[in-house]
Structures are given as structure tokens and as C-alpha cells.
Design an enzyme around this catalytic site. Structure first.
Site, short mmCIF file in Angstrom:
data_model
loop_
_atom_site.label_atom_id
_atom_site.label_comp_id
_atom_site.label_asym_id
_atom_site.label_seq_id
_atom_site.Cartn_x
_atom_site.Cartn_y
_atom_site.Cartn_z
N ASP A 1 -15.61 18.25 -18.85
CA ASP A 1 -16.20 18.91 -17.70
C ASP A 1 -17.64 18.93 -18.20
OD1 ASP A 1 -14.15 21.51 -16.81
OD2 ASP A 1 -14.01 19.26 -16.13
N LYS B 1 12.88 6.06 -7.56
CA LYS B 1 12.28 5.95 -6.19
C LYS B 1 11.53 7.31 -5.96
CE LYS B 1 13.37 4.21 -1.74
NZ LYS B 1 12.39 5.24 -0.98
N GLU C 1 2.91 4.79 -5.34
CA GLU C 1 3.65 5.90 -4.58
C GLU C 1 2.58 7.21 -5.04
OE1 GLU C 1 5.98 4.85 -2.38
OE2 GLU C 1 6.71 6.79 -1.77
S1 IVH Z 1 9.25 -1.27 -4.50
C1 IVH Z 1 9.48 -4.15 -0.18
N1 IVH Z 1 9.77 0.66 -6.09
O1 IVH Z 1 9.86 3.28 -1.18
C2 IVH Z 1 9.06 -2.66 -0.80
N2 IVH Z 1 9.12 1.14 -3.69
O2 IVH Z 1 11.53 1.81 1.22
C3 IVH Z 1 9.38 -2.71 -2.07
N3 IVH Z 1 9.05 3.41 -3.39
O3 IVH Z 1 7.58 2.95 1.01
C4 IVH Z 1 8.85 -1.43 -3.07
N4 IVH Z 1 9.37 4.35 -5.37
O4 IVH Z 1 6.55 2.97 -1.61
C5 IVH Z 1 9.53 0.44 -4.83
N5 IVH Z 1 9.62 2.41 -7.81
C6 IVH Z 1 9.63 2.05 -6.53
C7 IVH Z 1 9.45 2.81 -5.30
C8 IVH Z 1 9.15 2.46 -4.08
C9 IVH Z 1 9.16 4.88 -4.23
C10 IVH Z 1 8.95 3.80 -1.84
C11 IVH Z 1 7.85 2.38 -1.57
C12 IVH Z 1 8.41 2.20 -0.13
C13 IVH Z 1 9.79 2.71 -0.05
C14 IVH Z 1 10.62 1.59 0.49
#
Ligand code: IVH
Length: 673
Positions: free
Chosen positions: A40, A119, A180
Site C-alpha cells: 500500500d 471449467k 473467465e
Molecule cells: S475453452 C470455444 N476452457 O466455458 C470455447 N472455456 O461453453 C473454448 N470456460 O464461455 C473455451 N472454463 O469462458 C475453456 N478452462 C476453460 C473454461 C472455459 C470456463 C467457459 C468459457 C465459455 C464457456 C464455453
């Protein structure tokens, strides 16, 4: 003191570099080098200099990431390549079928390596870097056009404003990364508590909270929200720095992007399936929500050849678990008085299937928790099951059923009628009556099951013996006769003799198990073992002061007080004497005496997965050299040994106590010495 313009410019540049560096250590590596207060001070000095020298202002300054001026609506931006979505699979069979399909399409016997990643259940973003500097951040929108939320994204500390390049490396002209934004669960709970306290609407789940926070028109609000980000891949780029997704993740991480350490590379579908199974239950250990595992073909060349169908890549699948929650009616809240006198509320539910198992009871934590969630008898509630863990009631489905009332703990113990107490600072209500029938019974159950693990003597038999008035104390268990058992229905000569033999064999159990079984407040497995090792015998322990007890690994003042208090009670001392005269062990034997060695007096904690050892092996190797290994980091811990996917609480504990962190390589050096 007024500094000259050049001096100020130099200091500003240095401060920006320092602030970025410490942000990176904190948010990406999780290894801060300086305290929050020191950070800070640096930040405030930078802010003051920038205020005094507006000509030095720069868009990529870390100060721009907090309290920037409000945006006026969001500009729409066209994505450089569509942000697609993932096709789901929900069974191991369909996952295997997808891999088969991938192999067929590639039409050859070439190996197909796969990468699994959590995910993340948050909000998808795209971050565009020009010559290494973040110039634009956008939401996914409809996949083609999103909203420009750059100002808001800049307020998130884990969003990298400028790539961290290895010495001499030129930044890429253009690089888009995708990831994400999510809200950690701890932050989500705090946020909701704060919103509720201010009388505002709370967020239904961390995903909504993250998405909502990201789309705030006032970036100061976004800045005040506990958001973080995981980067999971690249979008548009010029010139590939890697041939595989796995290498790309590595490359990104090395340049400061926060990539998820739980990503893993696999050679076989079995290994991927195992990861999916493992995380179905382990996901509850994480401080963020995941709703599945993304499985990706590793090779970029193979990805290109597989292509996409309607913006869904053929080279990836989202493996999603069967929902582990269900709604059902909460019929009644019951109270079980535990072995420590704690009143544990539990829910009797209308039977419902959750993830393939019928659930009709669930735990409820304590009165405070029940009331915070406002769970009431008669409500429809959400039930959650997590692997082998007892199902939990997550919360009510609002509105409440008509005629329901907020839950109140009974003022009297439901078993003995004693006035219930709630000790200062504790969440649990307790029955203070040491002779409360439930306490003795629960202690006996704990003794035969958890502490002594007496074969063939379980909860049911203990309950019957208790109800018949035959065994109503620990010593009475050791005076039980074969004849008494035979008189109980269902026991023949042989089975009765077996049970009696098993009970007597338990006298050989080591001292620490006896300590654990005695039901001393706040003494679990690990503490019991540490106490046993530290004092060696019950006599030394009973003669110890509270301060001396505090010297035991993992024992703080509160616990020491509780332990000393238990042993100062005449009845407890009499119980110890009686069990001792019956032949139970009250000192450490040869087999559980600590080894003397080069690491005597040192104590370690292990977290995460090690490559060349199992956790048990590492523990045994350290113990063989005289070290202690415990479960949580305290100020007495010599070092924290960190493998892959370390536990957050242990790492945090080490940061708090300034405990040195050791890698597996350092562990090997230690063992070799
Ligand atoms: S790869 C073509 N990796 O899931 C999309 N997506 O249905 C390839 N998401 O909105 C995405 N974790 O933001 C990928 N480890 C991950 C992910 C991820 C979350 C989200 C992504 C997208 C949705 C796809």
C-alpha cells in the site's frame, strides 16, 4: 520536498514496475514478498506522484485499475475471432465416444494427447494486448460482439495490465487471451453479508455476482468487488509461441498470466476420466465454483484439422457432472447431542434422489447458520450432496411455506432437560450436563468406532448395551462378559466371545488413540498424537501447566486451556485411573515413540501432490529422520512442502506465519542430508 520532473519520472517508472511486480507475486504466483501495508505504501506513493505530475499519467499504470471515472454505457466491440462455446458430455461413455470420434477424424494412428482443466463457472472475457500492453477487454456477448469493459477489467488485480517478458524478449505485436472472470467463494460470502447488512439485494450465486460486477457502469463498484481471473487460452494472435495448448498455458503463465494450476496433460482417456471423477467431489475444496472439466485436444495442429461445428470446437468438450443438488421438503429439524455436548441440528427430509442416491437426512450446522440462510421446518429446501460427505441443506427455496417460523434452538437439552448454554465466541449451543445420557453414549460410540476401532463392536451394539443399562461408561465396556452378551438377542457363544476378545485386544492400542477416545475437548487425531509424543505419558501430561501444553505442535492457548481444564476435573482423573487399572495404555510404547534424528525438533506440513513420493512416503521419510509432520501450518512449523495443486489454507497459513516454503527438490535435498 519537491522533486524535479526527471526524478519524478524515474521514480514513477520504478514504482510502477515495483507495484506490478508485487501484484504479480501476489495474484499470479500466490507468493507475496512484501506485506500488504508495504504494498500500500508503494501504491500510495505512486498515486501521489501521478497526482502531482499529471504529465506522467499513463493508461497502463496500475493506479488506473482502481477508482477510474465512470464509463458511460458500454461500447460494443467485434471479436477478432468468434468466442465459441463448448459441447457438453455428461458420462464417461460419451467422453470416450468423443475421443474415438476425434481419432477417426484425424484418420491415423497418431497419438492424441489431451489436457483437462476445471471449467470455471464465471463470466467469459477476452483481453487484447498490443506490444504487451492491455488495450482492450471485452465480455463474450453473443460470441461475435461483446461489450468493452476495459475500465472495469483494469480494476481487477489479477488482470495483467502489461505482460511480464523474459529479459530481451520482444512483446508480441498482438495477442488476445481468453479466460473467465470469477468471484472466489470466500469473497462471494463476504459480499452477500455486506449487501445484506446494507439492506441491498444479495447475489444468487458467484457466477451472477461476477457477471454483474463486471458490467457495472461505475468501475469503482467493480473495483470494490472481490473478482479474480483464470486465463485458459489464446484467441487472436500473430505467430504462435507454442505447438500445443499445454505449452501455450506454460508460455502464458511465464509471461504473467494467471493460468489454472489444476490443468493436467493426459496420454490416455482413462487418465482424463479419472480426473473427471476425482474433481466431482474435490471441487468442494476449491475457493471457486467449477461446473465441470474442460477436455481439450493438446496439439494445435490437430485442433486446426478438427475444426469447429457451429462455433463449437470439435477438439474440446465440457464434461459436466450430474447435478448434486435437488429440492425437497424439510419435514423436521431434529437435534442430536454429540459427544462433546454440542447440539447438532439435522434435517429430516422428504426422500429425494440426489446424484443417484436417495437422501432423507442432511446436516444443518448451527442456529446462526440456519437463521442466516433462514431455513425453516416446512420449507422446500435445496439439498446438496458431495461425494461421501453427509448431504447438506444449502438453503430454502423462497418464498417460505405459509405458516413457517424462523428456527430456534431449544432452551433445554432434548435429552436431559438441562438448560442449554452458548459459550461466548462459539457458534454451537451445548448441553452443559456432563451426565447427559447422550454424551456418555456418544463417547462410547466414538471410542469403539473412531478411537479404538473395535472389530465387530459398532454403534448398534453400543446402543443396545446402553439401553439395557449394561454398559453406560467406558470402564464398563471392559467389564462386559460373554454371558451378558449371550443374554442379548442375536449373540451366540462364538460371536459373543469374539466381541469380548476384540474389546480386550483394544487395550493394546497406543496411547494417542486412548487420548483421542477420552473425548477431551478440541483433541482430534492429530492433536492426540502430538500430545502423546510431546509428553510421552499421562502422568507428565497431567502434571503439565497450560503454558507447557501450549508448547505442543498445533496447540494454541484456547486448546491448551480446554485440555488443562479437562484434566483438572476430578471425575475425569478418576476415569483415567480406572481405565489405567483395567490395562489401557497411558504411555507411548516403543513403536510410537518419536525417532531421534537429524531433523528432531523440526516440523513440516505437506500440501499438494508430489511427483516422486506419495504423501505417506514423504511423511514416513521425514519422520524417520526425527521430524514431525502435521496437518496445519502454525508458528511452530519449520517448513511447508509444496507439491502440485497445493491447498490454499496451508499456503495462506505459511504466508501468515512467514513459514519457508520448500519444493519437492528441496525436500529431496533435505532427506539426502
Ligand atoms: S475453452 C470455444 N476452457 O466455458 C470455447 N472455456 O461453453 C473454448 N470456460 O464461455 C473455451 N472454463 O469462458 C475453456 N478452462 C476453460 C473454461 C472455459 C470456463 C467457459 C468459457 C465459455 C464457456 C464455453
Amino acid at each position: 520536498m519537491t522533486s524535479s520532473a526527471t526524478e519524478a519520472a524515474e521514480r514513477v517508472a520504478e514504482l510502477r514496475r515495483l507495484v506490478e511486480y508485487h501484484l504479480y507475486r501476489y495474484h499470479v504466483l500466490d507468493e507475496p514478498e512484501i506485506s500488504d501495508a508495504e504494498y500500500d505504501r508503494l501504491f500510495d506513493e505512486l498515486l501521489a506522484l501521478e497526482d502531482a505530475h499529471p504529465e506522467l499519467a499513463a493508461d497502463d499504470s496500475p493506479t488506473r485499475r482502481v477508482g477510474a471515472p465512470p464509463a458511460e454505457g458500454f461500447r460494443k466491440v467485434q471479436h477478432l475471432s468468434p468466442m465459441g462455446s463448448l459441447e457438453k458430455v455428461t458420462t464417461e461413455e460419451s467422453l470416450a465416444k468423443w475421443v474415438d470420434d476425434v481419432r477417426k477424424r484425424l484418420d491415423s494412428d497418431e497419438p492424441v494427447a489431451l489436457v483437462s482443466e476445471p471449467k470455471i463457472d464465471g463470466s467469459a472475457i477476452s483481453l487484447l494486448y498490443e506490444r504487451g500492453v492491455l488495450v482492450r477487454g471485452a465480455t463474450r456477448g453473443d460470441g461475435y460482439r461483446g461489450e468493452d469493459v476495459t475500465t472495469n477489467l483494469r480494476t481487477i488485480r489479477a488482470v495483467l495490465p502489461r505482460m511480464v517478458l523474459p529479459a530481451g524478449e520482444e512483446p508480441p505485436a498482438v495477442l488476445e487471451v481468453r479466460g473467465e472472470v470469477y468471484m472466489p467463494l470466500s469473497g462471494f460470502r463476504e459480499l452477500n453479508e455486506r449487501l445484506a447488512a446494507e439492506g441491498k439485494k444479495t447475489a444468487p450465486n458467484p457466477r451472477n455476482a461476477a457477471a454483474g460486477s463486471l458490467r457495472q457502469l461505475n468501475p469503482a463498484i467493480t473495483a470494490a468487488r472481490p473478482l479474480s481471473v483464470w486465463i485458459h487460452g489464446m484467441g487472436h494472435h500473430e505467430g504462435l509461441p507454442a505447438d500445443t495448448h499445454w505449452e501455450a498455458l506454460q508460455w502464458l503463465r511465464e509471461r504473467g498470466f494467471r493460468t489454472n494450476p489444476l490443468a493436467a496433460r493426459h496420454e490416455t482417456i482413462e487418465s482424463v476420466a479419472e480426473t473427471c471423477r476425482e474433481w466431482e467431489t474435490r471441487r468442494l475444496e476449491l475457493d471457486y465454483e467449477i461446473d465441470g472439466i474442460v477436455v481439450k485436444v493438446d496439439s494445435f495442429d490437430q485442433q486446426r484439422r478438427l475444426g469447429a461445428l457451429h462455433d463449437r470446437p470439435r477438439w474440446a468438450r465440457a464434461f459436466k457432472w450430474a447435478p448434486l443438488t435437488a429440492n425437497t421438503k424439510l419435514l423436521k429439524i431434529h437435534i442430536r447431542v454429540g459427544r462433546t455436548g454440542a447440539l447438532n441440528p439435522w434435517a429430516q427430509l422428504e426422500p429425494v434422489e440426489v446424484g443417484g442416491v436417495t437422501v432423507q437426512t442432511a446436516t444443518l450446522h448451527n442456529e446462526e447458520d440456519i437463521n442466516r440462510k433462514d431455513i425453516r421446518e416446512g420449507d422446500t429446501v435445496i439439498v446438496q450432496r458431495a461425494g461421501d460427505v453427509i448431504p447438506q441443506v444449502v438453503g430454502p427455496v423462497l418464498p417460505h411455506a405459509p405458516g413457517t417460523e424462523p428456527f430456534r434452538m431449544p432452551a433445554q437439552c432434548p435429552l436431559c432437560g438441562a438448560d442449554v448454554v452458548k459459550p461466548e465466541g462459539e457458534a454451537m449451543h451445548r448441553c452443559p450436563n456432563r451426565r447427559c445420557p447422550s454424551r456418555g453414549l456418544e463417547t462410547l460410540i466414538h471410542w469403539v468406532q473412531a478411537a479404538m476401532d473395535i472389530e465387530g463392536v459398532g454403534e448398534q451394539l453400543v446402543r443396545r448395551l446402553w439401553a439395557a443399562g449394561i454398559v453406560t461408561s467406558l470402564p464398563a465396556l471392559y467389564r462386559l462378559t460373554k454371558e451378558q452378551l449371550v443374554e442379548l438377542d442375536g449373540y451366540g457363544e462364538v460371536s459373543a466371545q469374539k466381541a469380548i476378545d476384540a474389546i480386550h485386544a483394544s487395550k493394546e492400542r497406543p496411547f494417542y488413540r486412548v487420548l483421542f477416545g477420552l473425548n477431551i475437548p478440541q483433541v482430534g487425531w492429530v492433536t492426540a498424537r502430538n500430545i502423546a509424543r510431546h509428553f510421552g505419558s499421562i502422568d507428565t501430561l497431567m502434571g503439565a501447566t497450560q503454558e507447557q501444553i501450549e508448547e505442543v505442535e498445533g496447540v494454541g492457548p484456547d486448546r491448551a486451556e480446554a485440555i488443562a481444564g479437562w484434566f483438572s476435573d476430578d471425575e475425569n482423573r478418576a476415569l483415567v485411573a480406572e481405565l489405567r487399572s483395567l490395562g489401557l495404555r497411558f504411555e507411548v510404547g516403543e513403536h510410537d515413540r518419536p525417532v531421534e534424528g537429524p531433523l528432531s525438533g523440526k516440523s513440516y506440513v505437506i500440501t499438494g501432490t508430489l511427483e516422486d513420493f506419495s504423501r505417506e512416503e514423504a511423511k514416513a521419510a521425514l519422520e524417520a529422520l526425527g521430524a514431525k509432520v502435521s496437518d496445519s501450518v502454525s508458528k511452530k512449523t519449520t517448513g511447508l512442502i509444496v507439491g502440485e495443486s497445493p491447498g490454499g489454507s496451508k499456503v495462506k497459513g505459511a504466508q501468515k506465519h512467514g513459514t519457508p516454503v520448500l519444493t519437492e527438490r528441496e525436500l529431496k535435498t533435505l532427506l539426502a542430508r
